[in-house]
Design a protein around this motif. Structure first.
Motif, mmCIF file in Angstrom:
data_model
loop_
_atom_site.group_PDB
_atom_site.id
_atom_site.type_symbol
_atom_site.label_atom_id
_atom_site.label_comp_id
_atom_site.label_asym_id
_atom_site.label_seq_id
_atom_site.Cartn_x
_atom_site.Cartn_y
_atom_site.Cartn_z
ATOM 1 N N PHE A 181 0.855 -1.180 0.000
ATOM 2 C CA PHE A 181 0.000 0.000 0.000
ATOM 3 C C PHE A 181 0.892 1.232 0.000
ATOM 4 O O PHE A 181 1.867 1.292 0.750
ATOM 5 N N VAL A 182 0.555 2.211 -0.839
ATOM 6 C CA VAL A 182 1.354 3.426 -0.954
ATOM 7 C C VAL A 182 0.432 4.636 -0.892
ATOM 8 O O VAL A 182 -0.617 4.659 -1.549
ATOM 9 N N GLU A 183 0.828 5.629 -0.091
ATOM 10 C CA GLU A 183 0.103 6.899 -0.007
ATOM 11 C C GLU A 183 1.033 8.007 -0.492
ATOM 12 O O GLU A 183 2.199 8.054 -0.087
ATOM 13 N N THR A 184 0.529 8.895 -1.357
ATOM 14 C CA THR A 184 1.302 10.056 -1.805
ATOM 15 C C THR A 184 0.394 11.279 -1.733
ATOM 16 O O THR A 184 -0.810 11.161 -1.480
ATOM 17 N N ALA A 185 0.960 12.427 -2.013
ATOM 18 C CA ALA A 185 0.173 13.664 -2.021
ATOM 19 C C ALA A 185 -0.868 13.638 -3.136
ATOM 20 O O ALA A 185 -1.904 14.297 -3.038
ATOM 21 N N ASP A 186 -0.621 12.858 -4.199
ATOM 22 C CA ASP A 186 -1.534 12.808 -5.346
ATOM 23 C C ASP A 186 -2.639 11.773 -5.206
ATOM 24 O O ASP A 186 -3.621 11.816 -5.958
ATOM 25 N N GLY A 187 -2.493 10.805 -4.278
ATOM 26 C CA GLY A 187 -3.513 9.779 -4.134
ATOM 27 C C GLY A 187 -3.011 8.541 -3.403
ATOM 28 O O GLY A 187 -1.973 8.568 -2.757
ATOM 29 N N THR B 69 0.325 -1.517 -10.658
ATOM 30 C CA THR B 69 -0.071 -0.495 -9.703
ATOM 31 C C THR B 69 -1.481 -0.027 -10.021
ATOM 32 O O THR B 69 -1.779 0.302 -11.172
ATOM 33 N N VAL B 70 -2.339 -0.010 -9.015
ATOM 34 C CA VAL B 70 -3.680 0.573 -9.133
ATOM 35 C C VAL B 70 -3.641 1.837 -8.290
ATOM 36 O O VAL B 70 -3.503 1.765 -7.069
ATOM 37 N N PHE B 71 -3.727 3.000 -8.954
ATOM 38 C CA PHE B 71 -3.548 4.289 -8.290
ATOM 39 C C PHE B 71 -4.817 5.125 -8.415
ATOM 40 O O PHE B 71 -5.266 5.425 -9.515
ATOM 41 N N ALA B 72 -5.405 5.485 -7.271
ATOM 42 C CA ALA B 72 -6.594 6.345 -7.235
ATOM 43 C C ALA B 72 -6.126 7.776 -6.995
ATOM 44 O O ALA B 72 -5.638 8.098 -5.914
ATOM 45 N N ALA B 73 -6.264 8.614 -8.009
ATOM 46 C CA ALA B 73 -5.793 9.997 -7.923
ATOM 47 C C ALA B 73 -6.865 10.892 -7.315
ATOM 48 O O ALA B 73 -8.057 10.680 -7.537
ATOM 49 N N HIS B 74 -6.412 11.894 -6.545
ATOM 50 C CA HIS B 74 -7.348 12.875 -5.987
ATOM 51 C C HIS B 74 -7.954 13.726 -7.106
ATOM 52 O O HIS B 74 -9.090 14.174 -7.001
ATOM 53 N N ALA B 75 -7.180 13.958 -8.168
ATOM 54 C CA ALA B 75 -7.627 14.731 -9.329
ATOM 55 C C ALA B 75 -6.973 14.125 -10.566
ATOM 56 O O ALA B 75 -5.963 13.427 -10.463
ATOM 57 N N LEU C 186 2.390 12.394 -16.214
ATOM 58 C CA LEU C 186 1.646 11.181 -15.868
ATOM 59 C C LEU C 186 2.585 10.007 -15.575
ATOM 60 O O LEU C 186 2.551 9.426 -14.487
ATOM 61 N N THR C 187 3.438 9.669 -16.524
ATOM 62 C CA THR C 187 4.338 8.530 -16.350
ATOM 63 C C THR C 187 5.303 8.766 -15.200
ATOM 64 O O THR C 187 5.552 7.863 -14.396
ATOM 65 N N LYS C 188 5.830 9.989 -15.085
ATOM 66 C CA LYS C 188 6.770 10.314 -14.009
ATOM 67 C C LYS C 188 6.104 10.143 -12.641
ATOM 68 O O LYS C 188 6.671 9.539 -11.725
ATOM 69 N N THR C 189 4.879 10.653 -12.499
ATOM 70 C CA THR C 189 4.141 10.537 -11.239
ATOM 71 C C THR C 189 3.882 9.078 -10.888
ATOM 72 O O THR C 189 4.102 8.655 -9.751
ATOM 73 N N LEU C 190 3.426 8.292 -11.856
ATOM 74 C CA LEU C 190 3.098 6.891 -11.595
ATOM 75 C C LEU C 190 4.345 6.044 -11.331
ATOM 76 O O LEU C 190 4.316 5.136 -10.501
ATOM 77 N N LYS C 191 5.454 6.354 -12.004
ATOM 78 C CA LYS C 191 6.711 5.651 -11.711
ATOM 79 C C LYS C 191 7.172 5.964 -10.292
ATOM 80 O O LYS C 191 7.701 5.098 -9.596
ATOM 81 N N ALA C 192 6.973 7.219 -9.841
ATOM 82 C CA ALA C 192 7.362 7.612 -8.478
ATOM 83 C C ALA C 192 6.526 6.863 -7.442
ATOM 84 O O ALA C 192 7.042 6.461 -6.390
ATOM 85 N N VAL C 193 5.240 6.666 -7.727
ATOM 86 C CA VAL C 193 4.368 5.903 -6.821
ATOM 87 C C VAL C 193 4.876 4.460 -6.727
ATOM 88 O O VAL C 193 5.025 3.910 -5.633
#
Length: 156
Positions: free
Chosen positions: A99-105, A118-124, A130-137
């Motif tokens: 489980f991972v929590e970030t500022a984006d979701g 990775t299944v990522f639920a974004a706040h917005a 996009l790819t950079k954010t998801l790779k960081a998650v």
């Protein structure tokens, strides 16, 4: 003759994991990535246009034709089958997810072999990077070196 059963521990652990997936799909925009030695694949699911069906008694989650997760009996006591595109993952229990929590979701990462989904639920909706954010998650739990998955930090 092998007997398949769903023991209470598997029902509790995998049923709870399925419930957390259902919670992720309550967000408007959900991103699913598959990262493996060949690269990364990213898909955006708008849950307003993709029908999300939570079948609690059947322990199944279905999101349009894009994604499904089902808790099923197995010889080991229980398993979760996850399907996305041509990907089919089987999670048997502890150690195969994080489980991972970030500022984006929020995200749940699933590992099988040298692939991480990775299944990522974004706040917005993610507009840029996009790819950079998801790779960081994904990098919060999975470390890659020279294209190979070297470590996976499971949550449980």
């Amino acid at each position: 003759m092998a007997v398949s059963n769903l023991d209470m521990h598997a029902l509790f652990v995998l049923g709870d994991l399925r419930a957390k997936l259902v919670k992720l799909f309550q967000s408007r925009f959900v991103y699913i990535t598959e990262q493996n030695p060949e690269g990364i694949y990213v898909a955006e699911i708008d849950t307003e246009s993709a029908l999300v069906v939570d079948d609690k008694p059947g322990l199944k989650l279905k999101v349009g034709d894009h994604f499904s997760a089902s808790v099923l009996p197995s010889r080991e006591g229980g398993k979760m089958d996850i399907r996305f595109r041509e990907i089919k993952l089987t999670v048997y229990g502890l150690g195969d997810y994080a489980f991972v929590e970030t500022a984006d979701g929020s995200a749940i990462l699933f590992k099988e072999g040298h692939s991480v989904v990775t299944v990522f639920a974004a706040h917005a909706q993610l507009q840029e990077g996009l790819t950079k954010t998801l790779k960081a998650v994904t990098a919060k739990a999975a470390k890659w070196r020279k294209g190979e998955l070297v470590t996976f930090k499971a949550s449980e």
